[in-house]
Scaffold this motif. Sequence first.
Motif, PDB file in Angstrom:
ATOM      1  N   LEU A   2      -6.824 -31.586 -13.916  1.00 32.18           N
ATOM      2  CA  LEU A   2      -6.467 -31.298 -15.305  1.00 32.18           C
ATOM      3  C   LEU A   2      -7.653 -30.775 -16.111  1.00 32.18           C
ATOM      4  N   ILE A   4      -8.518 -29.991 -19.915  1.00 29.79           N
ATOM      5  CA  ILE A   4      -8.058 -30.197 -21.288  1.00 29.79           C
ATOM      6  C   ILE A   4      -8.802 -29.210 -22.181  1.00 29.79           C
ATOM      7  N   TYR A  83      -3.982 -27.405 -13.752  1.00 26.89           N
ATOM      8  CA  TYR A  83      -3.152 -27.696 -14.914  1.00 26.89           C
ATOM      9  C   TYR A  83      -4.004 -27.626 -16.183  1.00 26.89           C
ATOM     10  N   LEU A  85      -4.102 -28.513 -20.241  1.00 20.27           N
ATOM     11  CA  LEU A  85      -3.533 -29.216 -21.393  1.00 20.27           C
ATOM     12  C   LEU A  85      -4.137 -28.617 -22.655  1.00 20.27           C
ATOM     13  N   ILE A  99      -2.329 -39.577 -21.415  1.00 15.18           N
ATOM     14  CA  ILE A  99      -2.652 -38.762 -20.237  1.00 15.18           C
ATOM     15  C   ILE A  99      -1.790 -39.177 -19.046  1.00 15.18           C
ATOM     16  N   TYR A 102       1.660 -37.668 -18.992  1.00 16.05           N
ATOM     17  CA  TYR A 102       1.683 -36.284 -18.517  1.00 16.05           C
ATOM     18  C   TYR A 102       1.565 -36.224 -17.000  1.00 16.05           C
ATOM     19  N   TYR A 113       5.970 -30.209 -22.399  1.00 14.95           N
ATOM     20  CA  TYR A 113       5.594 -30.343 -23.819  1.00 14.95           C
ATOM     21  C   TYR A 113       5.918 -31.747 -24.303  1.00 14.95           C
ATOM     22  N   ASN A 157      -0.457 -29.673 -27.599  1.00 19.09           N
ATOM     23  CA  ASN A 157       0.041 -30.805 -26.817  1.00 19.09           C
ATOM     24  C   ASN A 157       0.989 -30.341 -25.726  1.00 19.09           C
ATOM     25  N   THR A 158       0.573 -29.329 -24.980  1.00 15.61           N
ATOM     26  CA  THR A 158       1.375 -28.759 -23.905  1.00 15.61           C
ATOM     27  C   THR A 158       0.541 -28.625 -22.645  1.00 15.61           C
ATOM     28  N   VAL A 159       1.125 -29.047 -21.518  1.00 13.61           N
ATOM     29  CA  VAL A 159       0.509 -28.823 -20.210  1.00 13.61           C
ATOM     30  C   VAL A 159       1.218 -27.651 -19.532  1.00 13.61           C
TER      31      VAL A 159
END
Length: 296
Positions: A2, A4, A83, A85, A99, A102, A113, A157-159
Amino acid sequence: MLSILVPIYNYNVYPLVLELHKQCIDCGIHFEILCQDDASESSLNTSNENVNAVSNCSFVSLKENLAHRENRNSLAKQAKFDYLLFIDGDSIIIHDHFIKKYIDNLQDFDVVYGGRLHPEKCPSDNQKLRWKYGRFIEDKSAANRKKKPYQSLLFNNTVIKKDCFNKVKFDTNRKKYGHDDTQLSYQLGLLKSKVNHIENPVKHGDIDTNLVYLNKTKESLENLISLYEEEKIDIEFVRLIQLYHFLKRTKSTFIFSKIHSVFEKYLSQNLTGKNPNLFLFNWFRVGYLCSLNHKN
Protein backbone atom coordinates in the motif's frame (compact mmCIF):
# COMPACT_ATOMS: atom_id res chain seq x y z
CA MET A 1 1.31 -3.54 -0.69
CA LEU A 2 0.00 0.00 0.00
CA SER A 3 1.19 3.47 -1.02
CA ILE A 4 -0.66 6.19 0.88
CA LEU A 5 -0.63 9.41 -1.15
CA VAL A 6 -1.35 12.68 0.64
CA PRO A 7 -1.63 15.87 -1.45
CA ILE A 8 -1.35 18.98 0.76
CA TYR A 9 -1.81 22.70 0.44
CA ASN A 10 -1.21 24.85 3.53
CA TYR A 11 -2.13 22.23 6.11
CA ASN A 12 -0.44 20.46 9.01
CA VAL A 13 -0.40 16.81 7.92
CA TYR A 14 1.86 15.44 10.68
CA PRO A 15 -0.94 14.20 13.03
CA LEU A 16 -2.63 12.41 10.10
CA VAL A 17 0.63 10.72 9.10
CA LEU A 18 1.30 9.53 12.66
CA GLU A 19 -2.15 7.90 12.85
CA LEU A 20 -1.85 6.27 9.42
CA HIS A 21 1.67 5.07 10.23
CA LYS A 22 0.52 3.51 13.52
CA GLN A 23 -2.32 1.66 11.84
CA CYS A 24 -0.10 0.36 9.02
CA ILE A 25 2.43 -0.94 11.56
CA ASP A 26 -0.38 -2.61 13.52
CA CYS A 27 -1.55 -4.35 10.32
CA GLY A 28 1.96 -5.64 9.61
CA ILE A 29 1.86 -4.60 5.92
CA HIS A 30 4.47 -3.21 3.55
CA PHE A 31 3.63 0.46 3.09
CA GLU A 32 4.81 3.98 2.36
CA ILE A 33 3.25 7.37 3.08
CA LEU A 34 4.12 10.08 0.55
CA CYS A 35 3.13 13.68 1.34
CA GLN A 36 3.54 16.54 -1.11
CA ASP A 37 2.76 20.20 -0.48
CA ASP A 38 1.89 22.03 -3.69
CA ALA A 39 4.14 25.06 -3.27
CA SER A 40 1.99 26.72 -0.60
CA GLU A 41 5.08 28.14 1.13
CA SER A 42 3.13 27.66 4.35
CA SER A 43 4.68 28.10 7.80
CA LEU A 44 2.93 24.79 8.64
CA ASN A 45 5.55 23.00 6.57
CA THR A 46 7.92 23.36 9.50
CA SER A 47 5.75 20.80 11.29
CA ASN A 48 5.31 18.77 8.12
CA GLU A 49 9.08 18.32 7.86
CA ASN A 50 8.79 16.03 10.91
CA VAL A 51 7.16 13.47 8.61
CA ASN A 52 10.61 12.71 7.17
CA ALA A 53 11.71 11.33 10.56
CA VAL A 54 8.94 8.70 10.53
CA SER A 55 9.81 5.34 8.98
CA ASN A 56 8.50 4.68 5.46
CA CYS A 57 7.24 8.27 5.26
CA SER A 58 8.31 11.33 3.29
CA PHE A 59 7.31 14.97 2.95
CA VAL A 60 8.23 17.25 0.05
CA SER A 61 7.39 20.91 -0.41
CA LEU A 62 7.32 21.72 -4.12
CA LYS A 63 8.94 24.91 -5.36
CA GLU A 64 6.45 25.38 -8.21
CA ASN A 65 2.69 24.88 -8.05
CA LEU A 66 1.43 21.85 -9.99
CA ALA A 67 -2.28 22.26 -9.16
CA HIS A 68 -4.29 19.54 -7.45
CA ARG A 69 -4.67 17.12 -10.37
CA GLU A 70 -0.99 17.05 -11.31
CA ASN A 71 0.00 16.84 -7.64
CA ARG A 72 -2.03 13.64 -7.34
CA ASN A 73 -0.61 12.26 -10.61
CA SER A 74 2.90 13.08 -9.42
CA LEU A 75 2.38 11.21 -6.15
CA ALA A 76 0.99 8.18 -8.00
CA LYS A 77 4.01 8.13 -10.31
CA GLN A 78 6.35 8.04 -7.30
CA ALA A 79 4.41 5.23 -5.57
CA LYS A 80 6.13 1.85 -5.47
CA PHE A 81 3.30 -0.43 -4.32
CA ASP A 82 0.36 -1.98 -6.20
CA TYR A 83 -2.42 -0.24 -4.27
CA LEU A 84 -2.76 3.54 -3.93
CA LEU A 85 -4.72 5.15 -1.10
CA PHE A 86 -5.52 8.77 -1.96
CA ILE A 87 -6.30 10.77 1.14
CA ASP A 88 -6.37 14.58 1.33
CA GLY A 89 -4.14 16.24 3.90
CA ASP A 90 -7.09 17.82 5.73
CA SER A 91 -8.73 14.44 6.42
CA ILE A 92 -9.24 13.20 9.99
CA ILE A 93 -9.12 9.46 10.74
CA ILE A 94 -12.06 8.58 13.00
CA HIS A 95 -11.73 4.77 13.26
CA ASP A 96 -8.94 2.74 14.89
CA HIS A 97 -9.13 0.03 12.22
CA PHE A 98 -9.27 2.34 9.19
CA ILE A 99 -6.34 0.74 7.34
CA LYS A 100 -7.32 -2.82 8.31
CA LYS A 101 -10.81 -2.34 6.91
CA TYR A 102 -9.34 -1.38 3.54
CA ILE A 103 -6.93 -4.32 3.57
CA ASP A 104 -9.84 -6.66 4.31
CA ASN A 105 -11.89 -5.32 1.37
CA LEU A 106 -9.40 -5.11 -1.51
CA GLN A 107 -9.95 -8.57 -2.97
CA ASP A 108 -11.53 -8.70 -6.45
CA PHE A 109 -11.91 -4.91 -6.78
CA ASP A 110 -10.04 -2.23 -8.74
CA VAL A 111 -11.33 0.65 -6.59
CA VAL A 112 -12.62 0.81 -3.01
CA TYR A 113 -14.15 4.01 -1.61
CA GLY A 114 -14.71 4.43 2.13
CA GLY A 115 -16.76 7.63 2.15
CA ARG A 116 -16.50 10.97 3.91
CA LEU A 117 -18.29 12.68 6.79
CA HIS A 118 -18.67 16.26 7.92
CA PRO A 119 -18.84 17.26 11.60
CA GLU A 120 -22.22 17.01 13.32
CA LYS A 121 -21.96 20.69 14.24
CA CYS A 122 -20.83 23.38 11.84
CA PRO A 123 -17.58 25.01 13.07
CA SER A 124 -18.88 28.53 12.37
CA ASP A 125 -21.65 30.45 10.57
CA ASN A 126 -19.09 31.48 7.98
CA GLN A 127 -18.64 27.83 6.91
CA LYS A 128 -22.28 26.79 6.78
CA LEU A 129 -22.69 26.57 3.00
CA ARG A 130 -19.90 24.01 2.54
CA TRP A 131 -20.87 22.22 5.73
CA LYS A 132 -24.57 21.94 4.80
CA TYR A 133 -23.87 20.75 1.27
CA GLY A 134 -21.34 18.23 2.53
CA ARG A 135 -23.41 16.89 5.43
CA PHE A 136 -26.84 16.79 3.78
CA ILE A 137 -25.96 16.12 0.11
CA GLU A 138 -22.51 14.56 -0.22
CA ASP A 139 -22.24 12.40 2.91
CA LYS A 140 -23.78 9.05 1.96
CA SER A 141 -23.80 5.55 3.40
CA ALA A 142 -22.12 2.73 1.50
CA ALA A 143 -25.53 1.21 0.74
CA ASN A 144 -26.66 4.48 -0.83
CA ARG A 145 -23.42 4.92 -2.76
CA LYS A 146 -23.64 1.40 -4.21
CA LYS A 147 -26.83 2.37 -6.08
CA LYS A 148 -24.69 4.51 -8.39
CA PRO A 149 -21.15 3.24 -7.77
CA TYR A 150 -19.34 5.47 -10.27
CA GLN A 151 -21.30 8.68 -9.70
CA SER A 152 -20.79 8.31 -5.93
CA LEU A 153 -17.03 7.94 -6.18
CA LEU A 154 -14.76 10.67 -4.77
CA PHE A 155 -10.97 10.50 -4.76
CA ASN A 156 -10.42 11.46 -1.19
CA ASN A 157 -10.25 8.31 0.92
CA THR A 158 -10.11 5.96 -2.06
CA VAL A 159 -7.92 2.93 -2.74
CA ILE A 160 -7.23 2.13 -6.40
CA LYS A 161 -4.94 -0.38 -8.06
CA LYS A 162 -1.95 1.42 -9.54
CA ASP A 163 -2.31 -0.25 -12.94
CA CYS A 164 -5.97 0.83 -13.01
CA PHE A 165 -5.11 4.43 -12.08
CA ASN A 166 -2.44 4.55 -14.79
CA LYS A 167 -5.12 3.88 -17.41
CA VAL A 168 -7.07 6.99 -16.42
CA LYS A 169 -5.16 9.53 -14.29
CA PHE A 170 -6.32 13.06 -13.59
CA ASP A 171 -6.75 15.37 -16.59
CA THR A 172 -4.01 17.97 -16.14
CA ASN A 173 -5.22 19.99 -19.14
CA ARG A 174 -7.87 21.42 -16.84
CA LYS A 175 -6.56 24.03 -14.44
CA LYS A 176 -9.77 25.18 -12.75
CA TYR A 177 -11.16 23.70 -9.55
CA GLY A 178 -13.77 20.96 -9.61
CA HIS A 179 -15.16 17.84 -11.25
CA ASP A 180 -11.82 16.06 -11.58
CA ASP A 181 -13.44 13.21 -9.61
CA THR A 182 -16.41 13.25 -12.01
CA GLN A 183 -14.22 12.89 -15.08
CA LEU A 184 -12.03 10.17 -13.59
CA SER A 185 -15.02 8.19 -12.29
CA TYR A 186 -16.66 8.36 -15.71
CA GLN A 187 -13.49 6.98 -17.31
CA LEU A 188 -13.44 4.13 -14.79
CA GLY A 189 -17.02 3.37 -15.76
CA LEU A 190 -16.08 3.17 -19.43
CA LEU A 191 -13.37 0.66 -18.50
CA LYS A 192 -15.91 -1.29 -16.41
CA SER A 193 -13.54 -1.13 -13.45
CA LYS A 194 -14.78 -3.04 -10.41
CA VAL A 195 -15.78 -0.52 -7.74
CA ASN A 196 -16.67 -1.32 -4.14
CA HIS A 197 -18.19 1.03 -1.55
CA ILE A 198 -17.62 0.35 2.14
CA GLU A 199 -18.33 2.09 5.45
CA ASN A 200 -14.87 3.46 6.27
CA PRO A 201 -15.21 7.25 6.26
CA VAL A 202 -12.79 10.02 7.12
CA LYS A 203 -13.93 13.36 8.52
CA HIS A 204 -13.55 16.52 6.45
CA GLY A 205 -11.34 18.78 8.55
CA ASP A 206 -10.72 22.00 6.62
CA ILE A 207 -14.16 23.34 5.64
CA ASP A 208 -14.20 26.30 3.22
CA THR A 209 -15.75 29.61 4.17
CA ASN A 210 -19.03 30.49 2.44
CA LEU A 211 -17.48 32.92 -0.03
CA VAL A 212 -14.58 30.63 -0.90
CA TYR A 213 -16.93 27.72 -1.52
CA LEU A 214 -19.31 29.81 -3.63
CA ASN A 215 -16.39 30.91 -5.82
CA LYS A 216 -15.17 27.31 -6.05
CA THR A 217 -18.69 26.28 -7.09
CA LYS A 218 -18.62 28.76 -9.97
CA GLU A 219 -15.27 27.43 -11.10
CA SER A 220 -16.43 23.82 -10.87
CA LEU A 221 -19.52 24.64 -12.97
CA GLU A 222 -17.27 26.17 -15.60
CA ASN A 223 -15.32 22.90 -15.64
CA LEU A 224 -18.54 20.90 -15.85
CA ILE A 225 -19.87 22.83 -18.84
CA SER A 226 -16.50 22.34 -20.52
CA LEU A 227 -16.68 18.57 -19.99
CA TYR A 228 -20.21 18.60 -21.44
CA GLU A 229 -19.33 20.68 -24.49
CA GLU A 230 -16.23 18.61 -25.23
CA GLU A 231 -18.25 15.39 -24.77
CA LYS A 232 -15.84 14.15 -22.10
CA ILE A 233 -18.73 12.80 -20.01
CA ASP A 234 -22.10 11.32 -20.87
CA ILE A 235 -25.14 13.56 -20.33
CA GLU A 236 -26.75 10.93 -18.10
CA PHE A 237 -23.73 10.74 -15.78
CA VAL A 238 -24.40 14.03 -13.96
CA ARG A 239 -27.91 15.10 -12.94
CA LEU A 240 -27.09 18.79 -13.28
CA ILE A 241 -25.96 18.22 -16.86
CA GLN A 242 -29.13 16.26 -17.58
CA LEU A 243 -31.15 19.29 -16.48
CA TYR A 244 -28.93 21.72 -18.38
CA HIS A 245 -29.16 19.62 -21.54
CA PHE A 246 -32.97 19.58 -21.25
CA LEU A 247 -33.09 23.37 -20.80
CA LYS A 248 -30.75 23.85 -23.74
CA ARG A 249 -32.78 21.51 -25.96
CA THR A 250 -35.99 23.37 -25.07
CA LYS A 251 -34.25 26.73 -25.62
CA SER A 252 -34.84 27.73 -21.99
CA THR A 253 -31.28 28.52 -20.90
CA PHE A 254 -31.63 32.16 -21.95
CA ILE A 255 -34.64 32.61 -19.65
CA PHE A 256 -32.83 31.00 -16.72
CA SER A 257 -29.71 33.08 -17.35
CA LYS A 258 -31.78 36.28 -17.27
CA ILE A 259 -33.51 35.23 -14.05
CA HIS A 260 -30.08 34.47 -12.61
CA SER A 261 -28.75 37.92 -13.53
CA VAL A 262 -31.70 39.56 -11.74
CA PHE A 263 -31.45 37.49 -8.55
CA GLU A 264 -27.72 36.70 -8.43
CA LYS A 265 -26.95 39.43 -5.88
CA TYR A 266 -29.75 38.28 -3.55
CA LEU A 267 -28.75 34.61 -3.91
CA SER A 268 -25.10 35.41 -3.23
CA GLN A 269 -26.06 37.37 -0.11
CA ASN A 270 -28.00 34.40 1.23
CA LEU A 271 -25.34 31.84 0.34
CA THR A 272 -22.52 33.81 1.95
CA GLY A 273 -24.61 34.74 5.00
CA LYS A 274 -25.16 33.03 8.34
CA ASN A 275 -27.94 30.68 7.20
CA PRO A 276 -27.47 29.68 3.54
CA ASN A 277 -30.36 27.82 1.94
CA LEU A 278 -29.55 24.67 -0.07
CA PHE A 279 -32.64 25.10 -2.27
CA LEU A 280 -31.38 28.56 -3.25
CA PHE A 281 -27.92 27.08 -3.74
CA ASN A 282 -29.34 24.67 -6.32
CA TRP A 283 -31.13 27.54 -8.06
CA PHE A 284 -27.86 29.45 -8.11
CA ARG A 285 -26.02 26.50 -9.67
CA VAL A 286 -28.61 26.01 -12.42
CA GLY A 287 -28.79 29.74 -13.17
CA TYR A 288 -25.03 30.15 -13.24
CA LEU A 289 -24.66 27.13 -15.52
CA CYS A 290 -27.20 28.61 -17.94
CA SER A 291 -25.53 32.03 -17.81
CA LEU A 292 -22.27 30.46 -19.00
CA ASN A 293 -24.03 29.56 -22.23
CA HIS A 294 -24.93 33.21 -22.87
CA LYS A 295 -21.74 35.04 -21.98
CA ASN A 296 -20.28 37.18 -24.73
